[in-house]
Scaffold this active site. Structure first.
Site, PDB file in Angstrom:
ATOM      1  N   VAL A  54      -7.083   1.065  10.020  1.00 45.58           N
ATOM      2  CA  VAL A  54      -5.915   1.642   9.851  1.00 45.58           C
ATOM      3  C   VAL A  54      -4.887   0.789   9.420  1.00 45.58           C
ATOM      4  O   VAL A  54      -3.706   0.883   8.975  1.00 45.58           O
ATOM      5  CB  VAL A  54      -5.731   2.300  11.537  1.00 45.58           C
ATOM      6  CG1 VAL A  54      -6.190   3.289  11.775  1.00 45.58           C
ATOM      7  CG2 VAL A  54      -5.428   1.013  12.642  1.00 45.58           C
ATOM      8  N   TYR A  55      -5.245  -0.576   9.339  1.00 46.62           N
ATOM      9  CA  TYR A  55      -4.644  -1.386   9.128  1.00 46.62           C
ATOM     10  C   TYR A  55      -3.850  -1.414   7.529  1.00 46.62           C
ATOM     11  O   TYR A  55      -4.884  -1.397   6.579  1.00 46.62           O
ATOM     12  CB  TYR A  55      -5.129  -2.878   9.018  1.00 46.62           C
ATOM     13  CG  TYR A  55      -5.332  -3.629  10.515  1.00 46.62           C
ATOM     14  CD1 TYR A  55      -4.708  -2.815  11.593  1.00 46.62           C
ATOM     15  CD2 TYR A  55      -6.093  -4.634  10.844  1.00 46.62           C
ATOM     16  CE1 TYR A  55      -5.201  -3.186  13.004  1.00 46.62           C
ATOM     17  CE2 TYR A  55      -6.489  -5.169  12.157  1.00 46.62           C
ATOM     18  CZ  TYR A  55      -5.689  -4.317  13.087  1.00 46.62           C
ATOM     19  OH  TYR A  55      -6.266  -4.941  14.252  1.00 46.62           O
ATOM     20  N   GLY A  56      -2.791  -1.260   7.445  1.00 50.54           N
ATOM     21  CA  GLY A  56      -2.358  -0.783   6.155  1.00 50.54           C
ATOM     22  C   GLY A  56      -2.598   0.440   5.499  1.00 50.54           C
ATOM     23  O   GLY A  56      -2.901   0.324   4.127  1.00 50.54           O
ATOM     24  N   ASP A  57      -3.223   1.308   6.310  1.00 46.91           N
ATOM     25  CA  ASP A  57      -3.692   2.656   5.915  1.00 46.91           C
ATOM     26  C   ASP A  57      -5.238   2.238   4.982  1.00 46.91           C
ATOM     27  O   ASP A  57      -5.269   2.756   3.977  1.00 46.91           O
ATOM     28  CB  ASP A  57      -2.818   3.445   4.903  1.00 46.91           C
ATOM     29  CG  ASP A  57      -1.558   3.962   5.691  1.00 46.91           C
ATOM     30  OD1 ASP A  57      -1.845   4.128   7.017  1.00 46.91           O
ATOM     31  OD2 ASP A  57      -0.405   4.084   5.261  1.00 46.91           O
ATOM     32  N   GLY A  58      -5.915   1.323   5.315  1.00 46.33           N
ATOM     33  CA  GLY A  58      -7.100   1.146   4.696  1.00 46.33           C
ATOM     34  C   GLY A  58      -6.809  -0.186   3.487  1.00 46.33           C
ATOM     35  O   GLY A  58      -7.932  -0.828   3.114  1.00 46.33           O
TER      36      GLY A  58
END
Length: 341
Positions: A54-58
């Site tokens: 989920v960090y930075g939407d991948g």
């Protein structure tokens, strides 16, 4: 950089872990700059990189994958699943259905054949832990992951997961990733002792208390927390009790001849249950400053003074982004129906 065993996995990890939540659109949007941070961390002796889908939407995983080309064998690579990766109700969580999909997404974004430590990002009260462990056990047997862990679990759920694994002949969780800093020491009461009892490695997140212990944000100063941190953790970043504790800690660090961030990191890594402290620099300069204190060791007098300011096992105040169990967030779990009171 000192190394320590990751619980009983046999894996040796550095006392600092490079966290990559700041890589991507919600932190440092320059991929090349983030790659430089990874390379400088590895050159500085760090051998663990922690990210999440989920960090930075991948985007964070993609950046980490780019940075590791040609250096994969040097790194203990950790990532996480559970958070939402789409609008659908089944594009998240800890079910078998999602885990077998989520790991393929992470492997693809990272550009690797396997993940060294695959972690459940948050507790999932609505999913049977045996469902989760069953899926993760299959990933281990398939060689897609080398070890499994969890993050933010209450002590009772850590114990339940260990028992479930033994009862069903499933793989055991090997690590926990809790929140821990001088300002939030609550995990010293039960979570850290339970981790020691079961031989779990412990990677602690936000040892600088989301920047409060970085030494820049001071009570009465003109500098304020970033808009992003105020959005996600306003209560934490503006808590007067925490700001007062920071003011009390500053002279402790000064008299010990070190910076406040170096004091904060040395404090968490001094606990015998803590394997590694996750640092999350947004710039190469921030990383260099933190690495400069990697050999800092606190003597008993300094630790005693910290204990006087923030007693062992206590939280100065809550952290907005920390996990809170449903028993506290859902009123119906705390109150009998009106006709039964």
């Amino acid at each position: 950089m000192r190394t320590r065993p990751l619980g009983r996995t046999g894996i040796q990890v550095s006392a600092y872990t490079l966290g990559t939540m700041m890589f991507g659109p919600y932190g440092n949007p320059d991929p090349d700059d983030c790659v430089r941070i990874v390379h400088r961390a590895l050159d500085g002796g760090i051998n663990v990189i922690d990210t999440a889908d989920v960090y930075g939407d991948g985007e964070s995983e993609k950046i980490v994958g780019k940075a590791l080309r040609g250096r994969r064998d040097d790194v203990v690579l950790a990532t996480k699943f559970n958070g939402p990766m789409g609008s659908g109700p089944n594009q998240r969580g800890s079910s078998r259905r999602w885990i077998v999909s989520a790991v393929e997404g992470s492997l693809r974004r990272l550009g690797v054949d396997y993940i060294d430590l695959y972690q459940a990002h948050h507790p999932e009260p609505g999913t049977d832990v045996e469902e989760t462990l069953g899926a993760l056990t299959d990933l281990l047997r398939a060689g897609k992951v080398r070890a499994i862990g969890h993050s933010n679990l209450p002590a009772s759920e850590i114990v339940e997961a260990q028992w479930a694994a033994e009862r069903r002949g499933l793989a055991r969780f090997r690590s926990e990733q809790p929140h821990y800093s001088i300002l939030n020491r609550g995990i010293e009461r039960e979570i850290l002792p339970v981790c020691e009892r079961y031989g779990l490695g412990v990677l602690v997140w936000s040892p600088l208390a989301m920047g409060l212990l970085a030494g820049r944000l001071r009570k009465g100063s003109a500098e304020t927390a970033s808009a992003g941190r105020l959005h996600w953790a306003r209560q934490h970043m503006t808590d007067e009790r925490k700001l007062d504790a920071v003011e009390a800690l500053v002279p402790v660090a000064e008299q010990a001849g070190m910076s406040l961030p170096h004091l904060a990191l040395a404090f968490v890594t001094a606990h015998p249950a803590v394997t590694s402290a996750i640092i999350g620099p947004r710039t190469p300069e921030q990383l260099d400053d933190l690495l400069a204190g990697a050999d800092t060791v606190l003597d008993d007098d300094v630790l005693d003074r910290v204990d006087e300011i923030v007693p062992p096992g206590t939280d100065v105040g809550p952290v907005d982004v920390a996990y809170v169990p449903p028993a506290l967030t859902q009123a119906e779990l705390r109150r009998r129906a009106s006709g039964q009171r």
